[in-house]
Scaffold this motif. Sequence first.
Motif, PDB file in Angstrom:
ATOM      1  N   ILE A   1       0.857  -1.178   0.000  1.00  0.00           N
ATOM      2  CA  ILE A   1       0.000   0.000   0.000  1.00  0.00           C
ATOM      3  C   ILE A   1       0.893   1.227   0.000  1.00  0.00           C
ATOM      4  O   ILE A   1       2.018   1.200   0.479  1.00  0.00           O
ATOM      5  N   GLY A   2       0.378   2.314  -0.575  1.00  0.00           N
ATOM      6  CA  GLY A   2       1.182   3.511  -0.738  1.00  0.00           C
ATOM      7  C   GLY A   2       1.671   3.623  -2.172  1.00  0.00           C
ATOM      8  O   GLY A   2       1.369   2.787  -3.021  1.00  0.00           O
ATOM      9  N   ASP A   3       2.433   4.661  -2.450  1.00  0.00           N
ATOM     10  CA  ASP A   3       2.935   4.912  -3.803  1.00  0.00           C
ATOM     11  C   ASP A   3       4.398   4.496  -3.902  1.00  0.00           C
ATOM     12  O   ASP A   3       5.306   5.325  -3.856  1.00  0.00           O
ATOM     13  N   HIS A   4       4.626   3.187  -4.058  1.00  0.00           N
ATOM     14  CA  HIS A   4       6.008   2.702  -4.128  1.00  0.00           C
ATOM     15  C   HIS A   4       6.668   3.044  -5.454  1.00  0.00           C
ATOM     16  O   HIS A   4       7.873   2.860  -5.603  1.00  0.00           O
ATOM     17  N   ASN A   5       5.894   3.568  -6.413  1.00  0.00           N
ATOM     18  CA  ASN A   5       6.480   3.951  -7.701  1.00  0.00           C
ATOM     19  C   ASN A   5       7.435   5.135  -7.572  1.00  0.00           C
ATOM     20  O   ASN A   5       8.140   5.467  -8.535  1.00  0.00           O
ATOM     21  N   ALA A   6       7.474   5.748  -6.405  1.00  0.00           N
ATOM     22  CA  ALA A   6       8.420   6.838  -6.170  1.00  0.00           C
ATOM     23  C   ALA A   6       9.832   6.312  -5.926  1.00  0.00           C
ATOM     24  O   ALA A   6      10.795   7.092  -5.913  1.00  0.00           O
ATOM     25  N   PHE A   7       9.976   5.006  -5.744  1.00  0.00           N
ATOM     26  CA  PHE A   7      11.288   4.415  -5.494  1.00  0.00           C
ATOM     27  C   PHE A   7      12.060   4.258  -6.808  1.00  0.00           C
ATOM     28  O   PHE A   7      11.532   4.484  -7.897  1.00  0.00           O
ATOM     29  N   ALA A   8      13.307   3.836  -6.706  1.00  0.00           N
ATOM     30  CA  ALA A   8      14.141   3.618  -7.883  1.00  0.00           C
ATOM     31  C   ALA A   8      13.497   2.565  -8.787  1.00  0.00           C
ATOM     32  O   ALA A   8      12.883   1.610  -8.289  1.00  0.00           O
ATOM     33  N   PRO A   9      13.614   2.717 -10.108  1.00  0.00           N
ATOM     34  CA  PRO A   9      12.944   1.807 -11.037  1.00  0.00           C
ATOM     35  C   PRO A   9      13.252   0.327 -10.804  1.00  0.00           C
ATOM     36  O   PRO A   9      12.361  -0.518 -10.901  1.00  0.00           O
ATOM     37  N   ASP A  10      14.508   0.001 -10.473  1.00  0.00           N
ATOM     38  CA  ASP A  10      14.841  -1.408 -10.261  1.00  0.00           C
ATOM     39  C   ASP A  10      14.162  -1.964  -9.016  1.00  0.00           C
ATOM     40  O   ASP A  10      13.741  -3.127  -8.988  1.00  0.00           O
ATOM     41  N   LEU A  11      13.998  -1.122  -7.988  1.00  0.00           N
ATOM     42  CA  LEU A  11      13.315  -1.557  -6.772  1.00  0.00           C
ATOM     43  C   LEU A  11      11.819  -1.698  -7.028  1.00  0.00           C
ATOM     44  O   LEU A  11      11.184  -2.638  -6.537  1.00  0.00           O
ATOM     45  N   VAL A  12      11.270  -0.777  -7.796  1.00  0.00           N
ATOM     46  CA  VAL A  12       9.849  -0.875  -8.166  1.00  0.00           C
ATOM     47  C   VAL A  12       9.589  -2.182  -8.898  1.00  0.00           C
ATOM     48  O   VAL A  12       8.612  -2.899  -8.611  1.00  0.00           O
ATOM     49  N   ALA A  13      10.467  -2.520  -9.841  1.00  0.00           N
ATOM     50  CA  ALA A  13      10.311  -3.765 -10.608  1.00  0.00           C
ATOM     51  C   ALA A  13      10.405  -4.977  -9.690  1.00  0.00           C
ATOM     52  O   ALA A  13       9.650  -5.957  -9.851  1.00  0.00           O
ATOM     53  N   LEU A  14      11.307  -4.937  -8.721  1.00  0.00           N
ATOM     54  CA  LEU A  14      11.479  -6.043  -7.785  1.00  0.00           C
ATOM     55  C   LEU A  14      10.228  -6.218  -6.924  1.00  0.00           C
ATOM     56  O   LEU A  14       9.746  -7.338  -6.721  1.00  0.00           O
ATOM     57  N   ILE A  15       9.686  -5.097  -6.441  1.00  0.00           N
ATOM     58  CA  ILE A  15       8.475  -5.147  -5.628  1.00  0.00           C
ATOM     59  C   ILE A  15       7.300  -5.673  -6.445  1.00  0.00           C
ATOM     60  O   ILE A  15       6.552  -6.555  -6.000  1.00  0.00           O
ATOM     61  N   ASP A  16       7.144  -5.142  -7.651  1.00  0.00           N
ATOM     62  CA  ASP A  16       6.023  -5.557  -8.497  1.00  0.00           C
ATOM     63  C   ASP A  16       6.103  -7.047  -8.827  1.00  0.00           C
ATOM     64  O   ASP A  16       5.070  -7.745  -8.844  1.00  0.00           O
ATOM     65  N   ALA A  17       7.301  -7.538  -9.068  1.00  0.00           N
ATOM     66  CA  ALA A  17       7.468  -8.962  -9.394  1.00  0.00           C
ATOM     67  C   ALA A  17       7.095  -9.829  -8.199  1.00  0.00           C
ATOM     68  O   ALA A  17       6.467 -10.886  -8.344  1.00  0.00           O
ATOM     69  N   ALA A  18       7.485  -9.396  -6.994  1.00  0.00           N
ATOM     70  CA  ALA A  18       7.168 -10.157  -5.792  1.00  0.00           C
ATOM     71  C   ALA A  18       5.661 -10.184  -5.541  1.00  0.00           C
ATOM     72  O   ALA A  18       5.089 -11.219  -5.182  1.00  0.00           O
ATOM     73  N   VAL A  19       5.016  -9.042  -5.726  1.00  0.00           N
ATOM     74  CA  VAL A  19       3.564  -8.961  -5.544  1.00  0.00           C
ATOM     75  C   VAL A  19       2.855  -9.851  -6.559  1.00  0.00           C
ATOM     76  O   VAL A  19       1.924 -10.598  -6.220  1.00  0.00           O
ATOM     77  N   GLU A  20       3.307  -9.795  -7.803  1.00  0.00           N
ATOM     78  CA  GLU A  20       2.695 -10.608  -8.850  1.00  0.00           C
ATOM     79  C   GLU A  20       2.910 -12.093  -8.602  1.00  0.00           C
ATOM     80  O   GLU A  20       1.989 -12.904  -8.781  1.00  0.00           O
ATOM     81  N   ARG A  21       4.101 -12.445  -8.163  1.00  0.00           N
ATOM     82  CA  ARG A  21       4.404 -13.864  -7.922  1.00  0.00           C
ATOM     83  C   ARG A  21       3.484 -14.471  -6.873  1.00  0.00           C
ATOM     84  O   ARG A  21       3.112 -15.645  -6.984  1.00  0.00           O
TER      85      ARG A  21
END
Length: 245
Positions: free
Chosen positions: A115-135
Amino acid sequence: MSAVAATTGTSGATACGKTSGELRHVAIIMDGNGRWAKKRFLPRIAGHRKGIEAVRAVSRGAREQGIDVLTLYAFSSENWRRPAEEISDLMGLLRHFIQTDIDELDESNVRLRVIGDHNAFAPDLVALIDAAVERTSTNSGSTLVIGLNYGSQDEIVRAARKLAGRDPATIDAAALEAELDTGDLPPVDLLIRTSGEQRLSNFMLWQAAYAELLFVDTLWPDFGKAALAEAVATYNLRERRFGGL
């Protein structure tokens, strides 16, 4: 079995004869990493590292107690005011946590949510978070929610903007709640803050409207399974009326 049913029997009756609601959602403001480190004459990053160990312990403890949803306040929208070096350290720890713990979460059938706007983080971290959530998105066990660049007032504003074009007559509490980051999750039953501070710090203001609040002196790095179990036991002694008698 829910945490309340597991500790009090299926009726939810406590040892003192009171009745408390089913404990489905526990939210924690994880506070005290810096003070834990300072007491030991260590750099703040040492406290944050130890705090990650507490995250693992409490997450496992919540699963063992049958808590459906555990929400942890990891990085607030106000935490950007901290020194750049500390923010960098926190981002590094977040990367490490996801990389090292995602297998255990997935194998334990845990659904990871942010929850929150994690898209403000560095692009590689955003991708890592999104992949974990999707998995873990199809996992059907408990849910671990992490607040990242999260602020409750901002969340409510974003929800209001989504409703701005609708007929006012169709907007009620349920409509706004559905647009929150937690729209598909149960409301908070128990909100815990560690380190002795007694404020909500812009955390889940809507979701915790009727939550039981528990402020404990324990610094977050020292909070583990036993402390969580004690908090649940305290909750079981509370009587929740939700505005009634």
